[in-house]
Design a protein around this motif. Sequence first.
Motif, PDB file in Angstrom:
ATOM      1  N   PRO A 117       8.446  -4.753 -39.516  1.00 51.81           N
ATOM      2  CA  PRO A 117       8.275  -5.318 -38.179  1.00 51.81           C
ATOM      3  C   PRO A 117       9.132  -6.566 -37.996  1.00 51.81           C
ATOM      4  CG  PRO A 117       6.414  -5.860 -39.542  1.00 51.81           C
ATOM      5  CD  PRO A 117       7.308  -5.011 -40.380  1.00 51.81           C
ATOM      6  N   TYR A 118       9.030  -7.097 -36.817  1.00 53.79           N
ATOM      7  CA  TYR A 118       9.759  -8.329 -36.535  1.00 53.79           C
ATOM      8  C   TYR A 118       9.251  -9.444 -37.426  1.00 53.79           C
ATOM      9  CZ  TYR A 118      11.883  -6.484 -32.304  1.00 53.79           C
ATOM     10  OH  TYR A 118      12.619  -5.775 -31.421  1.00 53.79           O
ATOM     11  N   SER A 119       9.992 -10.529 -37.481  1.00 53.20           N
ATOM     12  CA  SER A 119       9.601 -11.643 -38.339  1.00 53.20           C
ATOM     13  C   SER A 119       8.311 -12.267 -37.800  1.00 53.20           C
ATOM     14  CB  SER A 119      10.703 -12.690 -38.359  1.00 53.20           C
ATOM     15  OG  SER A 119      10.872 -13.221 -37.072  1.00 53.20           O
ATOM     16  N   SER A 120       7.585 -12.898 -38.724  1.00 50.89           N
ATOM     17  CA  SER A 120       6.265 -13.418 -38.341  1.00 50.89           C
ATOM     18  C   SER A 120       6.400 -14.538 -37.314  1.00 50.89           C
ATOM     19  CB  SER A 120       5.536 -13.915 -39.575  1.00 50.89           C
ATOM     20  OG  SER A 120       6.314 -14.888 -40.233  1.00 50.89           O
ATOM     21  N   PHE A 124       4.491 -14.547 -33.873  1.00 47.84           N
ATOM     22  CA  PHE A 124       3.604 -15.669 -33.542  1.00 47.84           C
ATOM     23  C   PHE A 124       3.946 -16.228 -32.166  1.00 47.84           C
ATOM     24  CE2 PHE A 124       2.697 -20.254 -33.665  1.00 47.84           C
ATOM     25  CZ  PHE A 124       1.333 -20.185 -33.808  1.00 47.84           C
ATOM     26  N   VAL A 125       5.256 -16.374 -31.900  1.00 49.12           N
ATOM     27  CA  VAL A 125       5.668 -16.941 -30.608  1.00 49.12           C
ATOM     28  C   VAL A 125       5.233 -16.026 -29.474  1.00 49.12           C
ATOM     29  CG1 VAL A 125       7.664 -17.443 -29.172  1.00 49.12           C
ATOM     30  CG2 VAL A 125       7.551 -18.326 -31.480  1.00 49.12           C
ATOM     31  N   SER A 126       5.397 -14.713 -29.653  1.00 48.95           N
ATOM     32  CA  SER A 126       5.014 -13.823 -28.551  1.00 48.95           C
ATOM     33  C   SER A 126       3.495 -13.768 -28.403  1.00 48.95           C
ATOM     34  CB  SER A 126       5.597 -12.433 -28.757  1.00 48.95           C
ATOM     35  OG  SER A 126       5.328 -11.992 -30.042  1.00 48.95           O
ATOM     36  N   PHE A 127       2.776 -13.901 -29.535  1.00 53.23           N
ATOM     37  CA  PHE A 127       1.311 -13.960 -29.457  1.00 53.23           C
ATOM     38  C   PHE A 127       0.870 -15.171 -28.654  1.00 53.23           C
ATOM     39  CE2 PHE A 127      -2.773 -15.297 -31.252  1.00 53.23           C
ATOM     40  CZ  PHE A 127      -3.504 -14.156 -31.050  1.00 53.23           C
ATOM     41  N   VAL A 128       1.486 -16.321 -28.958  1.00 55.43           N
ATOM     42  CA  VAL A 128       1.114 -17.543 -28.237  1.00 55.43           C
ATOM     43  C   VAL A 128       1.460 -17.404 -26.762  1.00 55.43           C
ATOM     44  CG1 VAL A 128       1.687 -19.975 -27.973  1.00 55.43           C
ATOM     45  CG2 VAL A 128       1.221 -19.064 -30.218  1.00 55.43           C
ATOM     46  N   LEU A 129       2.631 -16.807 -26.479  1.00 55.24           N
ATOM     47  CA  LEU A 129       3.042 -16.627 -25.084  1.00 55.24           C
ATOM     48  C   LEU A 129       2.042 -15.757 -24.339  1.00 55.24           C
ATOM     49  CD1 LEU A 129       6.882 -16.132 -24.965  1.00 55.24           C
ATOM     50  CD2 LEU A 129       5.510 -17.870 -23.863  1.00 55.24           C
TER      51      LEU A 129
ATOM     52  N   VAL B  23       4.579  -4.626 -26.086  1.00 55.99           N
ATOM     53  CA  VAL B  23       5.953  -4.401 -25.624  1.00 55.99           C
ATOM     54  C   VAL B  23       6.891  -5.384 -26.291  1.00 55.99           C
ATOM     55  CG1 VAL B  23       7.449  -4.548 -23.623  1.00 55.99           C
ATOM     56  CG2 VAL B  23       5.312  -3.379 -23.439  1.00 55.99           C
ATOM     57  N   LEU B  24       6.418  -6.633 -26.451  1.00 56.40           N
ATOM     58  CA  LEU B  24       7.307  -7.647 -27.022  1.00 56.40           C
ATOM     59  C   LEU B  24       7.533  -7.437 -28.509  1.00 56.40           C
ATOM     60  CD1 LEU B  24       6.127 -10.928 -25.316  1.00 56.40           C
ATOM     61  CD2 LEU B  24       8.275  -9.767 -25.017  1.00 56.40           C
ATOM     62  N   THR B  25       6.510  -6.976 -29.246  1.00 50.72           N
ATOM     63  CA  THR B  25       6.617  -7.040 -30.693  1.00 50.72           C
ATOM     64  C   THR B  25       6.820  -5.708 -31.386  1.00 50.72           C
ATOM     65  OG1 THR B  25       4.247  -6.870 -30.935  1.00 50.72           O
ATOM     66  CG2 THR B  25       5.167  -9.065 -30.829  1.00 50.72           C
ATOM     67  N   SER B  26       6.835  -4.584 -30.651  1.00 57.15           N
ATOM     68  CA  SER B  26       6.975  -3.329 -31.391  1.00 57.15           C
ATOM     69  C   SER B  26       8.438  -2.924 -31.468  1.00 57.15           C
ATOM     70  CB  SER B  26       6.154  -2.237 -30.735  1.00 57.15           C
ATOM     71  OG  SER B  26       6.471  -2.149 -29.385  1.00 57.15           O
ATOM     72  N   LYS B  27       8.790  -2.355 -32.620  1.00 56.81           N
ATOM     73  CA  LYS B  27      10.190  -1.993 -32.827  1.00 56.81           C
ATOM     74  C   LYS B  27      10.482  -0.571 -32.415  1.00 56.81           C
ATOM     75  CE  LYS B  27      12.488  -4.843 -36.147  1.00 56.81           C
ATOM     76  NZ  LYS B  27      13.084  -4.920 -37.476  1.00 56.81           N
ATOM     77  N   ASN B  28       9.497   0.310 -32.584  1.00 55.34           N
ATOM     78  CA  ASN B  28       9.736   1.708 -32.234  1.00 55.34           C
ATOM     79  C   ASN B  28       9.644   1.894 -30.725  1.00 55.34           C
ATOM     80  OD1 ASN B  28       9.528   4.569 -32.000  1.00 55.34           O
ATOM     81  ND2 ASN B  28       9.092   4.576 -34.174  1.00 55.34           N
ATOM     82  N   ALA B  29      10.584   2.634 -30.178  1.00 55.15           N
ATOM     83  CA  ALA B  29      10.652   2.775 -28.723  1.00 55.15           C
ATOM     84  C   ALA B  29       9.437   3.512 -28.177  1.00 55.15           C
ATOM     85  CB  ALA B  29      11.920   3.507 -28.340  1.00 55.15           C
ATOM     86  N   VAL B  30       8.886   4.473 -28.961  1.00 52.64           N
ATOM     87  CA  VAL B  30       7.721   5.218 -28.493  1.00 52.64           C
ATOM     88  C   VAL B  30       6.516   4.282 -28.382  1.00 52.64           C
ATOM     89  CG1 VAL B  30       6.260   7.174 -28.931  1.00 52.64           C
ATOM     90  CG2 VAL B  30       8.623   7.266 -29.569  1.00 52.64           C
ATOM     91  N   ARG B  31       6.416   3.362 -29.351  1.00 54.46           N
ATOM     92  CA  ARG B  31       5.283   2.429 -29.287  1.00 54.46           C
ATOM     93  C   ARG B  31       5.426   1.474 -28.104  1.00 54.46           C
ATOM     94  NH1 ARG B  31       1.715   0.413 -33.482  1.00 54.46           N
ATOM     95  NH2 ARG B  31       2.988   1.319 -35.090  1.00 54.46           N
ATOM     96  N   VAL B  32       6.665   1.162 -27.731  1.00 53.44           N
ATOM     97  CA  VAL B  32       6.858   0.346 -26.528  1.00 53.44           C
ATOM     98  C   VAL B  32       6.295   1.063 -25.308  1.00 53.44           C
ATOM     99  CG1 VAL B  32       8.588  -0.641 -25.001  1.00 53.44           C
ATOM    100  CG2 VAL B  32       8.840  -0.874 -27.427  1.00 53.44           C
ATOM    101  N   LEU B  33       6.546   2.381 -25.224  1.00 57.95           N
ATOM    102  CA  LEU B  33       6.007   3.139 -24.093  1.00 57.95           C
ATOM    103  C   LEU B  33       4.484   3.173 -24.127  1.00 57.95           C
ATOM    104  CD1 LEU B  33       8.317   6.173 -23.469  1.00 57.95           C
ATOM    105  CD2 LEU B  33       7.983   4.163 -22.115  1.00 57.95           C
ATOM    106  N   MET B  34       3.901   3.308 -25.346  1.00 58.18           N
ATOM    107  CA  MET B  34       2.441   3.305 -25.459  1.00 58.18           C
ATOM    108  C   MET B  34       1.871   1.978 -24.973  1.00 58.18           C
ATOM    109  SD  MET B  34       1.622   4.949 -29.124  1.00 58.18           S
ATOM    110  CE  MET B  34       2.128   6.570 -29.603  1.00 58.18           C
ATOM    111  N   SER B  35       2.502   0.866 -25.358  1.00 55.39           N
ATOM    112  CA  SER B  35       1.996  -0.442 -24.941  1.00 55.39           C
ATOM    113  C   SER B  35       2.095  -0.598 -23.436  1.00 55.39           C
ATOM    114  CB  SER B  35       2.777  -1.544 -25.631  1.00 55.39           C
ATOM    115  OG  SER B  35       2.867  -1.299 -26.992  1.00 55.39           O
TER     116      SER B  35
END
Lengths: 244, 103
Positions: A117-120, A124-129, B23-35
């Motif tokens: 996944p993306y870096s923590s 964290f920043v998007s969680f706070v946002l 939407v902001l934190t998922s890397k897989n495009a399918v999961r973006v659609l789910m969110s």
Amino acid sequence: MWKDKSFLVIFGIFVSAIVLLLTSLVVGSIGFGKDLAFYLLSGLMISSAVGVVTVPNLMHAGFLLVLTFVSTAGIYALLNADFLAAAQILINGGAVTIMMMFAVMLTNAKNDSDKKPYSSEYRFVSFVLCCFGLFLILILRTLGVNINLMAPFSKNVLDANAGGIITWAPSIWAVKEPVSVSTTEIIGNAFFDKYLIPFEIASILLLMALIGAIVLALRESDIKEDLIEKAKVEELEKEVSVKK
Amino acid sequence: MSLTLYHYLFLAAVLFCIGIYGVLTSKNAVRVLMSLEIALAGVSVNLVAFSNYITPAQLTGQIFTIFIMTVSAAEAGVGLAIIFNVFKNSQTADMERISNMKW
């Protein structure tokens, strides 16, 4: 598939949640315990939505998405929207999630997944946002605190007098008692009376999406091969007719 | 204490924020659609709650919700077709690695 224990756990949660949901709806429809039904359903809904966002396996996320939609349908049923509850289960819980699952299965290459996944820091920043920005704004707005973000920029005196924050009593949101009616007839009448043009536009949108999805999903080489074959067949037919 | 409109608005806000976070934190495009679908479900809960508590006879919010369902179904179909195409071209559905169209 059945030897996978995490799948079994998810499946067990799923079945027990559906049993819970049905019992809560029955209890709610009897007349006492609408609160209980609401809290059960919303807890189920929020936890499964968090699961969709965070579970590493995408198939499990798809199952949890079904659960989210089914509990959304329960919330609709609590809000006297019986037609919408059925439509939610049929359309979103059935068709859309099946499509998502197909997409997961068809694009599940070994080299890509959410295992990295993306870096923590980013998370964290998007969680706070989300929690302290968006959520706070939504809740404050709900509770009647009007945050006027455009106040420093507006030249209108009436808009600029509060310097950013205006509080006002949300009198229009005074809660009335919900009325229990059969909604299907009203919705059908409204579609063919008041909302006829939006209804037609929605049907055109669906047609466009259908054609667009087919065109996008067809391989270009398929279309080319078809055209070449057609051309060959036509040439052969011409030759045959010339020989005759 | 009976259920008020605010309960449902709170639930809708929570769902919408979970969807935006996904939407902001998922890397897989399918999961973006789910969110995205979760965020739309939050909006629909909001509309149905308003419809129940403010216009219980006209059901305006429920009709809007049906339109939202239509649009979300269309969006899911077209979005998944686009994801298939991207996957066919670049052998990945990872949002970070689809960088052909990066400007």
